[in-house]
Enzyme design. Structure first.
Site, PDB file in Angstrom:
ATOM      1  N   ASP A 178       0.854  -1.183   0.000  1.00 45.15           N
ATOM      2  CA  ASP A 178       0.000   0.000   0.000  1.00 45.15           C
ATOM      3  C   ASP A 178       0.891   1.234   0.000  1.00 45.15           C
ATOM      4  O   ASP A 178       2.110   1.115   0.016  1.00 45.15           O
ATOM      5  CB  ASP A 178      -0.969  -0.024   1.195  1.00 45.15           C
ATOM      6  CG  ASP A 178      -2.312   0.595   0.833  1.00 45.15           C
ATOM      7  OD1 ASP A 178      -2.328   1.712   0.292  1.00 45.15           O
ATOM      8  OD2 ASP A 178      -3.344  -0.048   1.097  1.00 45.15           O
ATOM      9  N   ALA A 236      -7.932  -3.641   1.560  1.00 44.56           N
ATOM     10  CA  ALA A 236      -7.077  -4.727   2.051  1.00 44.56           C
ATOM     11  C   ALA A 236      -5.920  -4.996   1.094  1.00 44.56           C
ATOM     12  O   ALA A 236      -4.867  -5.454   1.498  1.00 44.56           O
ATOM     13  CB  ALA A 236      -7.908  -6.002   2.212  1.00 44.56           C
ATOM     14  N   LYS A 237      -6.133  -4.750  -0.187  1.00 44.74           N
ATOM     15  CA  LYS A 237      -5.125  -4.971  -1.245  1.00 44.74           C
ATOM     16  C   LYS A 237      -4.488  -6.356  -1.124  1.00 44.74           C
ATOM     17  O   LYS A 237      -3.286  -6.505  -1.329  1.00 44.74           O
ATOM     18  CB  LYS A 237      -4.079  -3.858  -1.243  1.00 44.74           C
ATOM     19  CG  LYS A 237      -4.698  -2.472  -1.560  1.00 44.74           C
ATOM     20  CD  LYS A 237      -3.659  -1.403  -1.830  1.00 44.74           C
ATOM     21  CE  LYS A 237      -4.265  -0.074  -2.242  1.00 44.74           C
ATOM     22  NZ  LYS A 237      -4.990   0.631  -1.169  1.00 44.74           N
ATOM     23  N   ARG A 238      -5.298  -7.349  -0.802  1.00 45.51           N
ATOM     24  CA  ARG A 238      -4.801  -8.705  -0.680  1.00 45.51           C
ATOM     25  C   ARG A 238      -4.563  -9.315  -2.061  1.00 45.51           C
ATOM     26  O   ARG A 238      -5.075  -8.824  -3.070  1.00 45.51           O
ATOM     27  CB  ARG A 238      -5.804  -9.583   0.071  1.00 45.51           C
ATOM     28  CG  ARG A 238      -6.124  -9.113   1.487  1.00 45.51           C
ATOM     29  CD  ARG A 238      -4.896  -9.127   2.381  1.00 45.51           C
ATOM     30  NE  ARG A 238      -5.254  -9.100   3.787  1.00 45.51           N
ATOM     31  CZ  ARG A 238      -5.222  -8.018   4.564  1.00 45.51           C
ATOM     32  NH1 ARG A 238      -4.835  -6.849   4.096  1.00 45.51           N
ATOM     33  NH2 ARG A 238      -5.556  -8.108   5.847  1.00 45.51           N
TER      34      ARG A 238
END
Lengths: 266, 266
Positions: A97, B93-95
């Site tokens: 991020d 979350a940018k998973r």
């Protein structure tokens, strides 16, 4: 001592390139731990006790703990505290991020959880990696080429005549500071693993994908040599048996994988 | 009703393209909530109460909750339960992971936490997105072009004459099923935002990066039109004041941003 040196020393000391994935799945836990106060921690502790002398790195994947909610985070924290410097605990988080958020992730993984190392995703670029350098001696494994069938969809696209995953390998070599960086390269792509090793001879490699995912341990170890590396198995080791003998059976599976991988060479 | 239709209807109903980032930082919380049993939840609840009528989407970024450990997960869960269908709660979350692990992340985000939508990273390809389609009606915003200075390092690399972020926009349009997919494009790159909108006219866009990160709200809204989109501000809204009037001041900042973004057009 840099992170890379610490990892290399642990691999030599234990004569092992083994990484054991601690991925708790409630349905797969042995019935004998289910009566414990914290079954996930009890399971992890038993696996660690049975394998520590041959295992330089344990790799909890955060997804499995998050799926258990706040209780999962407590089990993970207890597991990290239990290992307490006796092996490297590498949190497989694949975070990435920007700015303040990247700093919060570094705080979460290295501060709050107290992990020795973690995995990160490269898509957002250097800005998303940088804040993790603020924790000296901790390891940062950047995802380079993954083990899944669709890995090539983005990772193998050619950029200036070079596949993207090799550009990532090169960039991570440039970003590295004080031996903190490594790369994640799946065992299911041994040719690509060899190409990454040639591009980044000094970076430690984390190689997932043997066992349930189909990667061949011997081929992966051969492709990752020479240099520092660990090969991960999760299900193939920790769920080798669900009986009362689960820890001993996990150790037997770990020994077999350690032997297949061979010892670090001089 | 698909996720995209639900989002569009909420934007029209509230005449707003506003997304408010709920990113708790202990040092920034107003002193008046610190005496509460769960300060983070108390703060989020006050912000939601003050802004719900003009806010179709709230975006908690998981990093800030993870930095608080197990207690943070509990605060996040309570916040999601509190909103309870009155707005979309989009977990930033940018998973991104493979196979069983991707399934565990989908379970964690959509099952255990109960989020309406989440953000995911595209680097691992379709395999890492697929398991999230098993939750009908939930939204999946795939990171396309981020707002940070080094975003271009990987995202703007040319692949067959096309920058990677546009290839990602195209791929996500192909992956989409039943209106579940959207894209994340930073407000700090309005020209790239316009190019993404042209490439993916029907995908909802989440546009972060106005306010503290420097993106211009009006320019971002113009670039994201026509189509469904929300523009996120976190610090600029929620920390507009740390005084006892923090909720009213946050509302004033939210109204100003909502007005700058304009209402959905017919």
């Amino acid at each position: 001592v840099t992170f890379a040196q610490r990892l290399e020393a642990l691999c030599r000391q234990r004569a092992s390139h083994l990484c054991i994935g601690l991925d708790p799945v409630p349905e797969s836990l042995p019935p004998s731990v289910l009566t414990c106060d914290d079954p996930v921690f009890a399971f992890n502790r038993a696996i660690v006790d049975a394998t520590l002398d041959i295992t330089p790195v344990y790799k909890p994947n955060l997804a499995f703990y998050e799926a258990l909610g706040a209780a999962g985070w407590t089990s993970l924290r207890r597991t990290i505290e239990y290992v307490d410097g006796r092996a490297i605990v590498l949190g497989d988080a694949k975070r990435g991020d920007v700015g303040e958020t990247a700093r919060a992730y570094a705080r979460a993984l290295f501060g709050t959880l107290g992990l020795d190392a973690c995995t990160l995703n490269p898509y957002i670029g250097r800005d998303s990696i940088e804040p993790f350098f603020a924790y000296p001696g901790r390891g940062i494994f950047v995802v380079c080429h993954t083990s899944n069938p669709s890995a090539g969809e983005i990772q193998e696209q050619a950029v200036d005549g070079e596949p993207l995953y090799l550009r990532v390998a090169r960039l991570v070599g440039e970003w590295d500071r004080d031996g903190q960086c490594g790369l994640v390269v799946g065992a299911t792509y041994p040719a690509e693993l060899r190409a990454v090793r040639a591009m980044a001879p000094r970076l430690p490699l984390l190689v997932p994908g043997v066992g349930a995912q189909g990667g061949d341990a011997r081929a992966a170890a051969a492709a990752a040599r020479p240099g520092t590396f660990v090969v991960n198995s999760s299900r193939g080791v920790i769920y080798a048996s669900a009986g009362r003998d689960f820890a001993a059976t996990a150790r037997a599976a770990a020994v077999a994988l350690r032997d297949a991988l061979g010892a670090p060479t001089a």
